[in-house]
Design a protein around this motif. Structure first.
Motif, PDB file in Angstrom:
ATOM      1  N   TRP A  72      19.214  35.655  26.308  1.00 55.96           N
ATOM      2  CA  TRP A  72      20.591  35.188  26.312  1.00 55.96           C
ATOM      3  C   TRP A  72      20.760  34.172  25.196  1.00 55.96           C
ATOM      4  CZ3 TRP A  72      17.362  35.640  30.428  1.00 55.96           C
ATOM      5  CH2 TRP A  72      17.768  36.428  31.512  1.00 55.96           C
ATOM      6  N   ILE A  78      30.845  32.392  22.918  1.00 54.78           N
ATOM      7  CA  ILE A  78      30.351  33.772  22.950  1.00 54.78           C
ATOM      8  C   ILE A  78      28.965  33.804  23.583  1.00 54.78           C
ATOM      9  CG2 ILE A  78      29.642  35.771  21.576  1.00 54.78           C
ATOM     10  CD1 ILE A  78      31.744  34.919  19.516  1.00 54.78           C
ATOM     11  N   GLU A  80      25.747  36.210  24.154  1.00 58.74           N
ATOM     12  CA  GLU A  80      25.054  37.426  23.741  1.00 58.74           C
ATOM     13  C   GLU A  80      23.932  37.679  24.742  1.00 58.74           C
ATOM     14  OE1 GLU A  80      23.522  36.771  19.831  1.00 58.74           O
ATOM     15  OE2 GLU A  80      25.505  36.747  18.912  1.00 58.74           O
ATOM     16  N   LYS A  82      20.726  40.389  25.168  1.00 59.91           N
ATOM     17  CA  LYS A  82      19.952  41.445  24.519  1.00 59.91           C
ATOM     18  C   LYS A  82      18.857  41.908  25.463  1.00 59.91           C
ATOM     19  CE  LYS A  82      20.441  39.424  19.916  1.00 59.91           C
ATOM     20  NZ  LYS A  82      19.691  38.885  18.780  1.00 59.91           N
ATOM     21  N   MET A 114      32.037  44.396  28.169  1.00 58.95           N
ATOM     22  CA  MET A 114      31.636  43.580  27.023  1.00 58.95           C
ATOM     23  C   MET A 114      32.555  43.821  25.824  1.00 58.95           C
ATOM     24  SD  MET A 114      29.246  41.948  28.460  1.00 58.95           S
ATOM     25  CE  MET A 114      28.282  41.054  27.249  1.00 58.95           C
ATOM     26  N   GLU A 116      31.471  43.631  22.617  1.00 56.93           N
ATOM     27  CA  GLU A 116      30.694  44.369  21.620  1.00 56.93           C
ATOM     28  C   GLU A 116      29.423  44.883  22.271  1.00 56.93           C
ATOM     29  OE1 GLU A 116      28.560  43.816  17.247  1.00 56.93           O
ATOM     30  OE2 GLU A 116      29.575  42.106  18.154  1.00 56.93           O
ATOM     31  N   TYR A 129      22.263  45.381  22.463  1.00 56.71           N
ATOM     32  CA  TYR A 129      22.925  44.118  22.152  1.00 56.71           C
ATOM     33  C   TYR A 129      24.317  44.150  22.767  1.00 56.71           C
ATOM     34  CZ  TYR A 129      25.596  40.682  19.539  1.00 56.71           C
ATOM     35  OH  TYR A 129      26.423  39.641  19.199  1.00 56.71           O
ATOM     36  N   SER A 131      27.800  41.475  23.694  1.00 57.19           N
ATOM     37  CA  SER A 131      28.385  40.137  23.579  1.00 57.19           C
ATOM     38  C   SER A 131      29.744  40.098  24.273  1.00 57.19           C
ATOM     39  CB  SER A 131      28.524  39.711  22.115  1.00 57.19           C
ATOM     40  OG  SER A 131      29.502  40.473  21.464  1.00 57.19           O
ATOM     41  N   LYS A 132      30.053  38.901  24.767  1.00 62.49           N
ATOM     42  CA  LYS A 132      31.312  38.673  25.472  1.00 62.49           C
ATOM     43  C   LYS A 132      31.840  37.301  25.097  1.00 62.49           C
ATOM     44  CE  LYS A 132      34.243  39.554  28.951  1.00 62.49           C
ATOM     45  NZ  LYS A 132      35.228  40.600  28.765  1.00 62.49           N
ATOM     46  N   LYS A 133      33.101  37.251  24.688  1.00 61.77           N
ATOM     47  CA  LYS A 133      33.746  35.978  24.368  1.00 61.77           C
ATOM     48  C   LYS A 133      34.384  35.420  25.626  1.00 61.77           C
ATOM     49  CE  LYS A 133      36.930  33.759  21.251  1.00 61.77           C
ATOM     50  NZ  LYS A 133      37.606  33.789  19.982  1.00 61.77           N
TER      51      LYS A 133
END
Length: 137
Positions: A72, A78, A80, A82, A114, A116, A129, A131-133
Motif C-alpha cells: 500500500w 491517492i 495505491e 499493488k 478503483m 486506475e 496495480y 489506485s483510488k483517489k
C-alpha cells in the motif's frame, strides 16, 4: 489513530496462507481510516483488497507455493494497492466481463471501484496495480 492526510505512508505484507488475506483486509481498513477515506470508500477498498488477494492466492504461482506480496502507498489523497504474484500474466478486460459461476466477478468489481487498474509484468512477477483517489466532501 492519527491522520496521515497530506503525507506519504507505505506498507508491505507477504501472504503465505489464505487466512493472511484477512490481515490484508484489516490493514487496508486501517490505512483508509488514517488517510481520511470515508467509511464507504474504506469498505470498497477492503472489498478490492479481498478480491485481488483471493485471485492472487488462487491463480498465482504453482500449486505448491502460494506466496504473494501486497503493498500500500498513500500519497496526498491517492491510495495505491499493488498485488505482486509469481506466475503467468493475464489479461485485464476494460469492457464488459461476464462472470462464469463463482469466478470472474473479482476483476469486474475492482475495475468498477478503483480509478486506475493496470497490469505490470516484470520477469516472473505480475503486479496488479490499483489506485483510488479520496473523495473530498
Amino acid at each position: 489513530m492519527n491522520s496521515i492526510s497530506g503525507r506519504t505512508y507505505g506498507q508491505i505484507l507477504v501472504i503465505y496462507k489464505r487466512n493472511d488475506i484477512a490481515l490484508a483486509i484489516e490493514i487496508t481498513r486501517k490505512i483508509a481510516q488514517i488517510s481520511g477515506f470515508s467509511e464507504h470508500e474504506s469498505i470498497l477498498l477492503q472489498l478490492v483488497t479481498e478480491e485481488a488477494c483471493t485471485n492472487a492466492f488462487e491463480h498465482g504461482g504453482s500449486s505448491d507455493i502460494r506466496r504473494f506480496r501486497i503493498s500500500w502507498l498513500v500519497e496526498s489523497d491517492i491510495m495505491e494497492i499493488k498485488v505482486c504474484q509469481n506466475g503467468e500474466s493475464f489479461e485485464l478486460h476494460n469492457g464488459a466481463v461476464y462472470p462464469d459461476g463463482l469466478h470472474g466477478r473479482g476483476l469486474m468489481l475492482i475495475h468498477g471501484i478503483m480509478d486506475e487498474v493496470r497490469l505490470i509484468s516484470e520477469g516472473a512477477c505480475v503486479t496488479l496495480y490499483m489506485s483510488k483517489k479520496r473523495r473530498v466532501t
